[in-house]
Design a protein around this motif. Structure first.
Motif, short mmCIF file in Angstrom:
data_model
loop_
_atom_site.label_atom_id
_atom_site.label_comp_id
_atom_site.label_asym_id
_atom_site.label_seq_id
_atom_site.Cartn_x
_atom_site.Cartn_y
_atom_site.Cartn_z
N ASN A 1 0.97 -1.24 0.05
CA ASN A 1 -0.13 0.00 0.06
C ASN A 1 0.88 1.36 -0.10
O ASN A 1 2.13 1.13 0.06
CB ASN A 1 -1.09 0.13 1.26
N LYS A 2 0.36 2.34 0.12
CA LYS A 2 1.12 3.50 -0.16
C LYS A 2 1.86 3.61 1.04
O LYS A 2 3.18 4.36 0.76
CB LYS A 2 0.12 4.93 0.09
N LYS B 1 -2.95 3.80 -9.92
CA LYS B 1 -3.54 4.22 -8.74
C LYS B 1 -2.56 4.59 -7.28
O LYS B 1 -2.59 5.58 -6.89
CB LYS B 1 -4.79 3.42 -8.37
N LEU B 2 -1.88 3.54 -7.22
CA LEU B 2 -0.88 3.40 -6.10
C LEU B 2 0.25 4.60 -6.21
O LEU B 2 0.30 5.22 -5.37
CB LEU B 2 -0.06 2.19 -5.99
N ASN C 1 -0.14 7.55 -8.13
CA ASN C 1 -0.71 8.70 -7.78
C ASN C 1 -0.92 8.80 -6.43
O ASN C 1 -0.62 10.11 -5.86
CB ASN C 1 -2.13 8.63 -8.62
N GLU C 2 -1.38 7.98 -5.64
CA GLU C 2 -1.45 8.11 -4.10
C GLU C 2 0.07 8.60 -3.41
O GLU C 2 0.11 9.50 -2.69
CB GLU C 2 -1.93 6.87 -3.46
N GLN D 1 1.26 12.03 -4.81
CA GLN D 1 0.49 13.11 -3.91
C GLN D 1 0.86 13.38 -2.44
O GLN D 1 0.92 14.53 -2.26
CB GLN D 1 -1.20 12.78 -4.09
N LYS E 1 -0.20 12.48 8.57
CA LYS E 1 -0.97 13.35 7.20
C LYS E 1 -0.27 14.68 7.40
O LYS E 1 -0.45 15.34 8.47
CB LYS E 1 -2.38 13.25 7.28
#
Length: 245
Positions: free
Chosen positions: A2-3, A27-28, A30-31, A34, A69
């Protein structure tokens, strides 16, 4: 993976963060991209092939790799002033040869550089900046003097104030009031402001609108989309306010 697992496998090479070897599913990728962009990384291909930072990204990378985050733009309300707009705001300030100058939210130096370009490289600009990354960038501008991180604690006065303050939660209103207090009599402030005060229903916006209307203020709309590349579509206006002698 995962990310978070991908971020844990990233490596730091100077100011560059590189992804682990192998092709990531779109998709991964891009995560992950970002997450790195939100802490200040910018992808550079060809010989670099990594996310380039202005300062050592080790600590920030470790934070997001551990699940924290981070979004530096939102945390510090840093939306860089485009070069053309910075020059327009600086031009409207009409800075004189002997004027003392302040940039209350200096960011990465767009306004400072505009002042130096328009009025001469020998100009001295004092100011404040909250974001440590930007403080590092500003330290590379010899003509800039960092007075502190929070302009609202300022006790000095200036002849000219040129600014793009933070907008969230009407912070620009608080900063503009403070700027006016920090202007010398006969001084001028040229500042970017959110248009929210023009229609906002809350007390602070209504009182600020009334204050603006009670003064001889020059206003100039900033074209829509000017801050798009900086990460926001907020509508803004330039306010030019002179303080009576």
């Amino acid at each position: 993976m995962n990310k978070q697992e991908i971020l844990q496998k990233c490596t730091v090479d100077g100011m560059v963060v590189r992804l682990p070897a192998g092709q990531l599913e779109r998709k991964l990728y891009n995560e992950v991209a970002q997450a790195l962009q939100l802490i200040g990384g910018k992808w550079v291909g060809r010989k670099v092939m990594g996310f380039v930072f202005q300062e050592d990204p080790t600590e920030l990378l470790a934070q997001i790799a551990n699940g924290e985050k981070r979004n530096l733009k939102k945390e510090f309300q840093f939306f860089a002033t485009p070069e053309g707009l910075a020059e327009r705001v600086a031009k409207l300030a009409r800075i004189g040869e002997k004027d003392t100058i302040c940039e209350p939210s200096a960011g990465s130096g767009a306004m400072v550089n505009a002042i130096l370009k328009l009025y001469g490289s020998d100009k001295k600009v004092s100011g404040y900046e909250l974001m440590p990354l930007n403080q590092g960038r500003l330290s590379k501008i010899p003509q800039f003097e960092l007075l502190g991180s929070d302009f609202l604690t300022c006790t000095q006065t200036f002849d000219r104030i040129v600014a793009n303050p933070p907008f969230a939660k009407n912070q620009d209103i608080d900063h503009i009031y403070k700027m006016y207090d920090c202007l010398n009599p006969g001084g001028r402030m040229s500042v970017i402001c959110s248009k929210h005060y023009q229609f906002g229903p809350e007390r602070k916006a209504l009182e600020f609108k009334k204050w603006i209307q009670s003064m001889d203020v020059y206003t100039e709309d900033v074209p829509a989309g000017t801050f798009k590349e900086s990460g926001t579509t907020i509508e803004t206006v330039i306010l030019v306010i002179d303080k009576i002698k």
